[in-house]
Write a protein that holds these residues in place. Sequence first.
Motif, PDB file in Angstrom:
ATOM      1  N   GLY A  27      79.730  99.267  33.126  1.00 27.94           N
ATOM      2  CA  GLY A  27      79.876  99.804  31.781  1.00 27.94           C
ATOM      3  C   GLY A  27      81.280 100.310  31.536  1.00 27.94           C
ATOM      4  N   LEU A  28      81.508 100.790  30.322  1.00 34.49           N
ATOM      5  CA  LEU A  28      82.791 101.370  29.963  1.00 34.49           C
ATOM      6  C   LEU A  28      82.595 102.407  28.866  1.00 34.49           C
ATOM      7  CD1 LEU A  28      84.799  99.148  27.515  1.00 34.49           C
ATOM      8  CD2 LEU A  28      82.650  98.320  28.446  1.00 34.49           C
ATOM      9  N   VAL A  29      83.463 103.385  28.859  1.00 33.73           N
ATOM     10  CA  VAL A  29      83.495 104.405  27.818  1.00 33.73           C
ATOM     11  C   VAL A  29      84.849 104.316  27.124  1.00 33.73           C
ATOM     12  CG1 VAL A  29      83.656 106.873  27.357  1.00 33.73           C
ATOM     13  CG2 VAL A  29      81.861 106.017  28.819  1.00 33.73           C
ATOM     14  N   VAL A  30      84.810 104.268  25.805  1.00 34.28           N
ATOM     15  CA  VAL A  30      86.030 104.284  25.003  1.00 34.28           C
ATOM     16  C   VAL A  30      86.095 105.639  24.306  1.00 34.28           C
ATOM     17  CG1 VAL A  30      87.324 103.189  23.148  1.00 34.28           C
ATOM     18  CG2 VAL A  30      85.916 101.788  24.681  1.00 34.28           C
ATOM     19  N   ASP A  39      93.361 109.009  23.447  1.00 34.54           N
ATOM     20  CA  ASP A  39      92.576 107.780  23.448  1.00 34.54           C
ATOM     21  C   ASP A  39      92.653 107.152  24.839  1.00 34.54           C
ATOM     22  OD1 ASP A  39      92.268 108.324  20.796  1.00 34.54           O
ATOM     23  OD2 ASP A  39      93.622 106.770  20.082  1.00 34.54           O
ATOM     24  N   THR A  40      91.507 106.828  25.393  1.00 35.95           N
ATOM     25  CA  THR A  40      91.491 106.240  26.726  1.00 35.95           C
ATOM     26  C   THR A  40      90.237 105.402  26.904  1.00 35.95           C
ATOM     27  OG1 THR A  40      91.689 106.728  29.099  1.00 35.95           O
ATOM     28  CG2 THR A  40      90.298 108.181  27.799  1.00 35.95           C
ATOM     29  N   THR A  41      90.274 104.508  27.892  1.00 35.75           N
ATOM     30  CA  THR A  41      89.126 103.677  28.248  1.00 35.75           C
ATOM     31  C   THR A  41      88.887 103.789  29.744  1.00 35.75           C
ATOM     32  OG1 THR A  41      89.621 102.105  26.471  1.00 35.75           O
ATOM     33  CG2 THR A  41      88.167 101.351  28.224  1.00 35.75           C
ATOM     34  N   VAL A  42      87.648 104.058  30.120  1.00 37.54           N
ATOM     35  CA  VAL A  42      87.274 104.224  31.527  1.00 37.54           C
ATOM     36  C   VAL A  42      86.156 103.249  31.837  1.00 37.54           C
ATOM     37  CG1 VAL A  42      86.285 105.807  33.216  1.00 37.54           C
ATOM     38  CG2 VAL A  42      87.971 106.640  31.587  1.00 37.54           C
ATOM     39  N   GLY A  43      86.224 102.597  32.992  1.00 37.22           N
ATOM     40  CA  GLY A  43      85.232 101.595  33.359  1.00 37.22           C
ATOM     41  C   GLY A  43      84.414 101.986  34.571  1.00 37.22           C
ATOM     42  N   LEU A  44      83.206 101.453  34.666  1.00 36.61           N
ATOM     43  CA  LEU A  44      82.337 101.584  35.832  1.00 36.61           C
ATOM     44  C   LEU A  44      82.061 100.185  36.358  1.00 36.61           C
ATOM     45  CD1 LEU A  44      80.358 103.192  37.699  1.00 36.61           C
ATOM     46  CD2 LEU A  44      78.599 102.743  35.962  1.00 36.61           C
ATOM     47  N   GLY A  45      82.484  99.897  37.585  1.00 34.65           N
ATOM     48  CA  GLY A  45      82.318  98.565  38.140  1.00 34.65           C
ATOM     49  C   GLY A  45      83.224  97.534  37.501  1.00 34.65           C
ATOM     50  N   LEU A  46      84.230  97.999  36.778  1.00 30.28           N
ATOM     51  CA  LEU A  46      85.185  97.109  36.112  1.00 30.28           C
ATOM     52  C   LEU A  46      86.590  97.514  36.527  1.00 30.28           C
ATOM     53  CD1 LEU A  46      83.689  97.119  32.491  1.00 30.28           C
ATOM     54  CD2 LEU A  46      83.520  95.256  34.157  1.00 30.28           C
ATOM     55  N   ALA A  47      87.346  96.561  37.043  1.00 26.93           N
ATOM     56  CA  ALA A  47      88.728  96.834  37.420  1.00 26.93           C
ATOM     57  C   ALA A  47      89.592  96.949  36.167  1.00 26.93           C
ATOM     58  CB  ALA A  47      89.253  95.735  38.343  1.00 26.93           C
TER      59      ALA A  47
END
Length: 504
Positions: free
Chosen positions: A132-135, A145-153
């Motif tokens: 997943g990801l959070v924007v 403003d930032t984007t963070v990923g789970l299981g995503l490089a």
Amino acid sequence: MLDIPSSVRVDVEALLAAQNHMGVCDAIEQYAPVGKPDTMTAPHFPKVAGIDSTVPPPAHTVAPAPPAPAPPSSPGAPGAPGALIQDRLAGWVSDLTTLHELTERLARTAVMDDALHEVLRAGAALVGARRGLVVLEPADGLGPDTTVGLGLARADLGHIETVPRGATSYGRILDRTDGTGEPEVHADLLSEDGLDPRHREVAARLGYAASFALPLATQAAGRLGAAVWLYDEPAEPVERQRHLVGLYTRYATEHLARLLELERARTKSRTIAEELLPPRLPRVAGVQLAARHRTGPRGGGDWYDALPLPEGALGLTVGSVTGSGASAVAAMGRLRASLRAYAVMEGEDPVAVLSDLELLLRLTEPARSATALFAYCEPALRKVVMAGAGHSPPLVIGERRTEFVETSLSAPLGMLACWEAPSVEFSPEPGETVLLYTDGLLHRTGDPMDRAFARLHAAAAGVPRTIRDDPGAIADHVLHTVLPDGLDAADSDEDVVLLAARFE
């Protein structure tokens, strides 16, 4: 009213104890998706495990309808009314315990990045996803403003960002103008009609086939961003899972809003402190200068300065005002500006400069004290005259020696009715670097002062020969050696200042 035989009546307190004894919390440690029956929801939950049962379902979820009444049967049969009620209570307790554990984990995060990662992990467990990801994109436009990923490089997130914003789940959520909190559900992306070609290409490349997205928004906090969970196969969360993740994201949004407000306040404080310090160091013949500054989260009163003086001289100073926050930053700015004026008028006498500064501090900041060190340098003669007020002695770093300058003991400014201390004079050799620093460098180590001084000396003595002609590299080496493992960047009430002057 339903008459339940005494043999199947449910003792809620005993049920709670049994649930905790059976290891529900241990299962949550692994973030295992909840796996209780779908009949877990009722209009009003019992108040269990610290969760307020009166919280209504979020607008984008609907509580599952209660099961149809079972036909009458014997009290001991599996479908008996008592057994159904017991199963429903067990489901409620399990779900509320799950929410309690996940929100407790989130409440322990104190940094925005850690909180965003926790939201992704908890949400993935609740909806049964793996990635997943959070924007984060606050609606007020003030950032960050930032984007963070789970299981995503990072490269994977870059591929997702190449999809047109309007074709992504998070983009549609963030661009809404009607203020709705409805989720974006795509149960089978690759077979979906009208899917953007670039989105289809990225989904196939990264290997996800379905997505479930929720806004991070509440009426009190406003819209902060959107969270998206990705499935490897066509799938979508059932109503019970949607209800749980909806309750969780409501709480998460409020927590993120508090962290966002704190992060903005810290950023403003750091910006003000940086603006009060020199934007650049002067160029003076015969000496090379470099400075490093780390500000604590609340903003501190540490300063440094280097100013050209008449006849090719140079004034160097570091110091620290007691306290933290905006008031300490403001006091630091006033003292630094005043010290510059005193240095121009009588810089060749460091004791007079600090005496004037002490008088100003007692008159204008009677509730504060400060440590300070001022050095009058003549680079052409490689001569340094220095005076200190309760400040740590500087270091001389060279090929043949690494030693602290012998300075006399003196009280900080503002501690005595009248401050005075003798100055010291020394002559650095060609190629030697004089390192001035504030006490925050020592305090951040967490060691007693004698061990902190020993660590600083060892770090300075271990400067590689290949970087001894670069004062900036020397300062970096000392900073990262004394404060390893990111301690130089970690949140701390202590500011850190290093000012390095290499004499040619």
